[in-house]
Design a protein around this motif. Structure first.
Motif, PDB file in Angstrom:
ATOM      1  N   ASP A   1       0.852  -1.194   0.000  1.00 47.44           N
ATOM      2  CA  ASP A   1       0.000   0.000   0.000  1.00 47.44           C
ATOM      3  C   ASP A   1       0.889   1.246   0.000  1.00 47.44           C
ATOM      4  N   SER A   2       0.560   2.214  -0.818  1.00 46.40           N
ATOM      5  CA  SER A   2       1.398   3.411  -0.984  1.00 46.40           C
ATOM      6  C   SER A   2       1.599   4.162   0.328  1.00 46.40           C
ATOM      7  N   ARG A   3       0.564   4.199   1.174  1.00 49.58           N
ATOM      8  CA  ARG A   3       0.680   4.907   2.454  1.00 49.58           C
ATOM      9  C   ARG A   3       1.694   4.227   3.365  1.00 49.58           C
ATOM     10  N   GLU A  34       5.381   4.626   2.016  1.00 54.63           N
ATOM     11  CA  GLU A  34       5.936   5.957   2.293  1.00 54.63           C
ATOM     12  C   GLU A  34       6.511   6.030   3.700  1.00 54.63           C
TER      13      GLU A  34
END
Length: 201
Positions: free
Chosen positions: A147-149, A152
């Motif tokens: 997941d991109s969140r 990061e």
């Protein structure tokens, strides 16, 4: 004299036939005994494999529960903004997923292929009850870890798979379904496409 000779000749023929018949009977009895012995050995092997399968399935459940706890720990860390803990949790999930969960799944597949050999119905039940859920769970775990969140917060680290990661799973499914089994073939395609995005390029 001729009568005696003919009688002895016929007696020898009859004796030969009877002897051959007795040998055949003994051979049949021996064959039946060997077949019974083989049947007992097959039954014993099936009992052993069933026990082995039960142990493997319990281990797999334990690994999944562990992953579930780590995922909860991961989500809690993200909510509470505990970024320093994320790499450690990420490693724990990766190790549990690839080393424990998937490996136990591979062992279950190998054992089931032997146990259900020649039994198409049981093999198809195994595909529907075990292999497709395995693919579904794997896609969900990979989706969450990538997941991109989360990436990061986790220094852009990714969880990727190779071409061989699910090769045994797909090969087992494809070899045990027919060409006209459109429902299962559609599911195969969907999971292949879903997993493609997580492959190492």
């Amino acid at each position: 004299m001729n009568y005696i000779f003919e009688f002895l000749t016929q007696s020898n023929i009859v004796a030969g036939i009877i002897g051959a018949f007795i040998v055949w009977i003994i051979a049949q009895v021996k064959s039946v005994a060997e077949i019974n012995k083989i049947d007992k050995e097959v039954i014993n092997i099936r009992i052993f494999l069933n026990k082995e399968l039960y142990v493997l399935e319990e281990q797999k459940k334990g690994h999944f529960q562990k992953i579930h706890l780590y995922l909860k720990e991961l989500l809690d860390a993200i909510k509470e903004d505990k970024s320093p803990n994320l790499p450690e949790i990420w490693d724990k999930i990766n190790n549990s997923f690839f080393i424990d969960y998937l490996e136990s799944s591979y062992q279950i597949i190998r054992t089931s292929k032997i146990l259900f050999s020649g039994n198409k119905k049981d093999m198809k039940d195994f595909i529907d009850d075990e292999l497709f859920p395995l693919l579904k769970t794997s896609v969900e775990i990979l989706a969450l870890l990538n997941d991109s969140r989360f990436k990061e917060l986790n220094r852009d680290r990714e969880t990727l798979i190779s071409d061989t990661t699910f090769k045994l799973v797909f090969r087992t499914i494809k070899r045990n379904i027919t060409i006209i089994d459109f429902h299962r073939r559609k599911k195969i395609k969907l999971y292949e496409e879903a997993l493609e995005r997580y492959k190492i390029t």
